[in-house]
Motif scaffolding. Structure first.
Motif, PDB file in Angstrom:
ATOM      1  N   ILE A  71       0.834  -1.209   0.000  1.00  0.00           N
ATOM      2  CA  ILE A  71       0.000   0.000   0.000  1.00  0.00           C
ATOM      3  C   ILE A  71       0.867   1.256   0.000  1.00  0.00           C
ATOM      4  CG2 ILE A  71      -1.640   1.347   1.387  1.00  0.00           C
ATOM      5  CD1 ILE A  71      -2.854  -1.291   2.309  1.00  0.00           C
ATOM      6  N   LEU A  76       2.976   1.992  -7.253  1.00  0.00           N
ATOM      7  CA  LEU A  76       1.785   1.191  -7.527  1.00  0.00           C
ATOM      8  C   LEU A  76       0.528   2.046  -7.665  1.00  0.00           C
ATOM      9  CD1 LEU A  76       2.383  -1.897  -5.191  1.00  0.00           C
ATOM     10  CD2 LEU A  76       2.842  -1.669  -7.639  1.00  0.00           C
ATOM     11  N   ILE A  78      -1.635   3.247  -5.523  1.00  0.00           N
ATOM     12  CA  ILE A  78      -2.836   2.890  -4.755  1.00  0.00           C
ATOM     13  C   ILE A  78      -3.533   4.140  -4.237  1.00  0.00           C
ATOM     14  CG2 ILE A  78      -3.651   1.735  -2.663  1.00  0.00           C
ATOM     15  CD1 ILE A  78      -1.538  -0.400  -3.166  1.00  0.00           C
ATOM     16  N   ALA A  81      -5.369   5.953  -6.953  1.00  0.00           N
ATOM     17  CA  ALA A  81      -6.648   5.356  -7.351  1.00  0.00           C
ATOM     18  C   ALA A  81      -7.817   5.973  -6.590  1.00  0.00           C
ATOM     19  CB  ALA A  81      -6.615   3.849  -7.116  1.00  0.00           C
ATOM     20  N   TYR A  82      -7.512   6.563  -5.435  1.00  0.00           N
ATOM     21  CA  TYR A  82      -8.538   7.242  -4.643  1.00  0.00           C
ATOM     22  C   TYR A  82      -8.512   8.756  -4.857  1.00  0.00           C
ATOM     23  CZ  TYR A  82      -9.196   2.870  -2.086  1.00  0.00           C
ATOM     24  OH  TYR A  82      -9.474   1.570  -1.748  1.00  0.00           O
ATOM     25  N   TYR A  89      -9.785   7.377   0.803  1.00  0.00           N
ATOM     26  CA  TYR A  89      -8.553   6.606   1.003  1.00  0.00           C
ATOM     27  C   TYR A  89      -8.343   6.299   2.483  1.00  0.00           C
ATOM     28  CZ  TYR A  89      -3.575   5.647   1.564  1.00  0.00           C
ATOM     29  OH  TYR A  89      -2.377   5.081   1.924  1.00  0.00           O
TER      30      TYR A  89
END
Length: 210
Positions: A71, A76, A78, A81-82, A89
């Motif tokens: 995370i 990545l 992550i 993505a939010y 998040y």
């Protein structure tokens, strides 16, 4: 257990903002490799020894640490993505940690049959996870200062839990290599006596009914 304690200790220092360190990104090596891979390998040896409790705990936290480390890897995306570090998040991260607090509760209950050190280790770890999750939820609500205080409390419990982990390492090292033992506070006998006492009345009742 050494990988568990070392990783938890390093993360706890950041959680308490020790010496101005807040970001946990630098600890991804510990999270993904020392704990993630190391604990998973150690777990296999515990299975060979027939120690299913240690196998389950080490495997579970290897996956938890590895997942948490993933995370934190910026590449990545992550958080992206939010839409960044948004309330969504922080709520999602809170759910992630809170569900592990629920899982850890089973380890805490099981440790009652083993020894005092394990009981305290999982108890302090449980409190760490609960406060950590609460910190994320509060941060999602925009209460930054309260979130920081909750995270500090979580870090303090994690710090104590890591020290108990090191104590466990010392116990097993002394058991295998040194001519003296470091006590863990065995509770198995007391647990068996308690189980017998609680089961005796029900047995008598069944006999009387028969």
């Amino acid at each position: 257990m050494g990988g568990f304690a070392t990783t938890l200790l390093s993360v706890s220092l950041a959680m308490m903002n020790f010496r101005g360190v807040f970001s946990q990104t630098i600890f991804m090596g510990d999270l993904c490799f020392v704990a993630g891979i190391g604990l998973l390998i150690s777990a296999q040896w515990e299975m060979v020894r027939g120690n299913t409790f240690s196998y389950t705990v080490l495997s579970a936290y290897a996956l938890f640490y590895g997942g948490y480390g993933v995370i934190l890897i910026p590449a990545l995306g992550i958080a992206d993505a939010y839409g960044g570090y948004t309330p969504e998040y922080h709520n999602a991260l809170g759910f992630f940690v809170l569900l592990w607090a629920v899982f850890n509760l089973f380890f805490l209950l099981a440790s009652c049959t083993l020894n005092i050190v394990y009981i305290l280790l999982f108890l302090t770890l449980e409190l760490c996870l609960v406060f950590d999750a609460a910190s994320s939820f509060v941060l999602a609500d925009g209460l930054v200062e309260k979130s920081a205080n909750l995270m500090t409390a979580a870090g303090a419990f994690a710090f104590v839990s890591s020290l108990l982990g090191y104590y466990s390492v010392l116990h097993y090292l002394c058991q295998d290599a040194l001519p003296f033992n470091v006590p863990m506070g065995d509770t198995s006998r007391a647990w068996k006596r308690w189980c017998k006492k609680t089961s005796s009345p029900s047995l008598k009742t069944d006999e009387e009914m028969a």
